[in-house]
Design an enzyme around this catalytic site. Sequence first.
Site, PDB file in Angstrom:
ATOM      1  N   GLU A 283      -3.438  57.876 -15.322  1.00  0.00           N
ATOM      2  CA  GLU A 283      -4.680  57.117 -15.448  1.00  0.00           C
ATOM      3  C   GLU A 283      -5.664  57.845 -16.356  1.00  0.00           C
ATOM      4  O   GLU A 283      -6.271  57.241 -17.245  1.00  0.00           O
ATOM      5  CB  GLU A 283      -5.296  56.894 -14.072  1.00  0.00           C
ATOM      6  N   ASP A 287      -7.092  56.458 -20.019  1.00  0.00           N
ATOM      7  CA  ASP A 287      -8.515  56.219 -20.252  1.00  0.00           C
ATOM      8  C   ASP A 287      -9.044  57.022 -21.426  1.00  0.00           C
ATOM      9  O   ASP A 287      -9.786  56.502 -22.277  1.00  0.00           O
ATOM     10  CB  ASP A 287      -9.313  56.564 -18.984  1.00  0.00           C
ATOM     11  N   SER A 499      -6.724  48.492 -15.643  1.00  0.00           N
ATOM     12  CA  SER A 499      -7.194  49.850 -15.878  1.00  0.00           C
ATOM     13  C   SER A 499      -7.140  50.212 -17.355  1.00  0.00           C
ATOM     14  O   SER A 499      -7.827  51.136 -17.791  1.00  0.00           O
ATOM     15  CB  SER A 499      -6.349  50.847 -15.079  1.00  0.00           C
ATOM     16  N   GLY A 560     -14.699  28.296 -21.183  1.00  0.00           N
ATOM     17  CA  GLY A 560     -15.862  28.916 -20.571  1.00  0.00           C
ATOM     18  C   GLY A 560     -15.456  30.010 -19.598  1.00  0.00           C
ATOM     19  O   GLY A 560     -14.327  30.494 -19.603  1.00  0.00           O
ATOM     20  N   ASP A 562     -14.191  31.964 -16.381  1.00  0.00           N
ATOM     21  CA  ASP A 562     -13.242  31.714 -15.299  1.00  0.00           C
ATOM     22  C   ASP A 562     -12.986  33.018 -14.560  1.00  0.00           C
ATOM     23  O   ASP A 562     -13.165  34.109 -15.118  1.00  0.00           O
ATOM     24  CB  ASP A 562     -11.938  31.130 -15.838  1.00  0.00           C
TER      25      ASP A 562
END
Length: 588
Positions: A283, A287, A499, A560, A562
């Site tokens: 992770e 990132d 992520s 639009g 959602d």
Amino acid sequence: MVSCLLALAFALYSVAPSAAAPRPRHSFVVKDSLAEIPHGWIQHSPAPEHYSIKLRIGLPQPNFRSLEAQLYEISNPNHHNYGKHLSKEQVDALVAPHKESTQLVDDWLESHGLSQDVLDKSSSGDWVTVTVPVSKAEEMLDCEYHAYKHPTDDDFIVRAQSYSVPDYLQGHIDVIQPTTMFGRPKAMRSTIINQGLGLDPLGVDCHTTATISCLQKLYNTEGYQPLKDSGSRLGIAGYLKEYASYSDLKQFYENWRPDAINGTFDFVSVNGGLNDQSTPGGEANLDVQYGGGISFPLLNSYYSTAGSPPVIPDSATPSNQSSEPYLEWLTFILNEANPPQVITTSYDDNERTVPKDYAIRVCNMFAQLGARGVSVLFSSGDGGVAGSQTPPSCESNDGKKAKQFIPTFPSSCPFVTSVGATYRIEPEIAAPFSSGGFSNYFSRPEYQNGHVDSYLDFLGDTYDGMYNKSGRGTPDVSAQGQNFQVIDSGKKYSTSGASASAPTFAAIVSLINDHLLRNGQAVLGFLNPWLYSIGADGLNDILGGSNPGCGTMGFSATQGWDPVTGLGTPDFKKLIDLLSDSEGDDDQ
């Protein structure tokens, strides 16, 4: 005779006490209580009395509504105060508790032998932290702590199913944790979909694979040259022993962004967080590699926050390892004089595992960051409408076992920007794992009204009773989230998840801030009021896909907003053009 003496003693005790008389120790009121043990957890054993608990006590913030009002003014592109962010000192003053609350809580703690020199207080005084043995916490809170085990990965936490406070403190304490919070935010190991060994840089197909160059082309940042010293900065929050690797980043740049080969990130330790280069985390690497790869050469900071769910507590493990990292990190970042203007976090939890009073206070801390000009982005989760945790459960945890969709937190906080996931191009469509829905804790913010109303009209009575129609809708926006090429421990991997979407979108916001700062304008700060008004025209509307879960097809993406892809994915150059007209000179 004995009974008479007892009756006399009781009568004397029942007389209204003088000002100097001590309050009855048994006069407690329940502050929070769970109807049942949260899904997945099993009560294991009583917590050892000498096991340490770091109690965080939240005092009321009587002026928070004023802070909230000012936050919306400075975040509204049609208001004359747009972009006039507050200072740390101004925010601290707006969230400070009443002096009476501070004094009463101090006196209560002192009555339990906890003097001022063992208390840790936030700069505004709204949080008081103290470490005590379980036995002392049980005495103070009239509760029982137990160790609870989660069988999917053998996590242990020490929690109580209810707790109380003295009645005279009822209006002077908002929340005390860890008590009833069973949340366990997860990282890549559990919530990102790992797809095995990655690809060679040559011959990549951007229709099926995400790389830096693919994302630059797709989101229209190709050719933009940010200025390293413009002042724009991206913060990346890391938890649960996830460490970002310098060598993996260098190899990633060699493969996917050669001009950034000498790029790096600043390391920041929170609460003793480590920088262990021998055990990098997937992770953290994801990132840093994509946050830095898209925003290069802007400054990136990786925040390593210590704490993880504890091993089974016994007399040999007396120290509490915090499994509430958001609060630890927020306390740190709010104390910084100059925090990054954009912060991305790829960790989330099922909203219902977080006590509502605690969620509200943590959410309010994100509002404090927004008021200071910080854009806070969270991934929406990877379980579709079933939330983010494994094993999933779509039954309510109020004892009724009703079937319901599961929103995620902190994504559901109205003061953060929630980022969902897409995949493919020409056209992009919603990734089926992209979590989205409606909060059961937070009401719909005004900035969402028209957009969400239109979607609810489209939805009709589908899924009635399974979601909260008046709740805050998530996500707000989205970005690619599938087949990201990552270097981890020197090896190439392909991985997917919301992520990946959050740092992608956050990096583009950092590029926008770079443009604004170089032109003498204020950074974007809290994004949502701008996104749902002017900014929506700079996003690519996603029209296909859905987020199945709970035995349903989930919500569908449509024209639009959602609850799968939000308002859509970013078009950097369109957003830059829109900002030339968003200085705001009308008082709304």
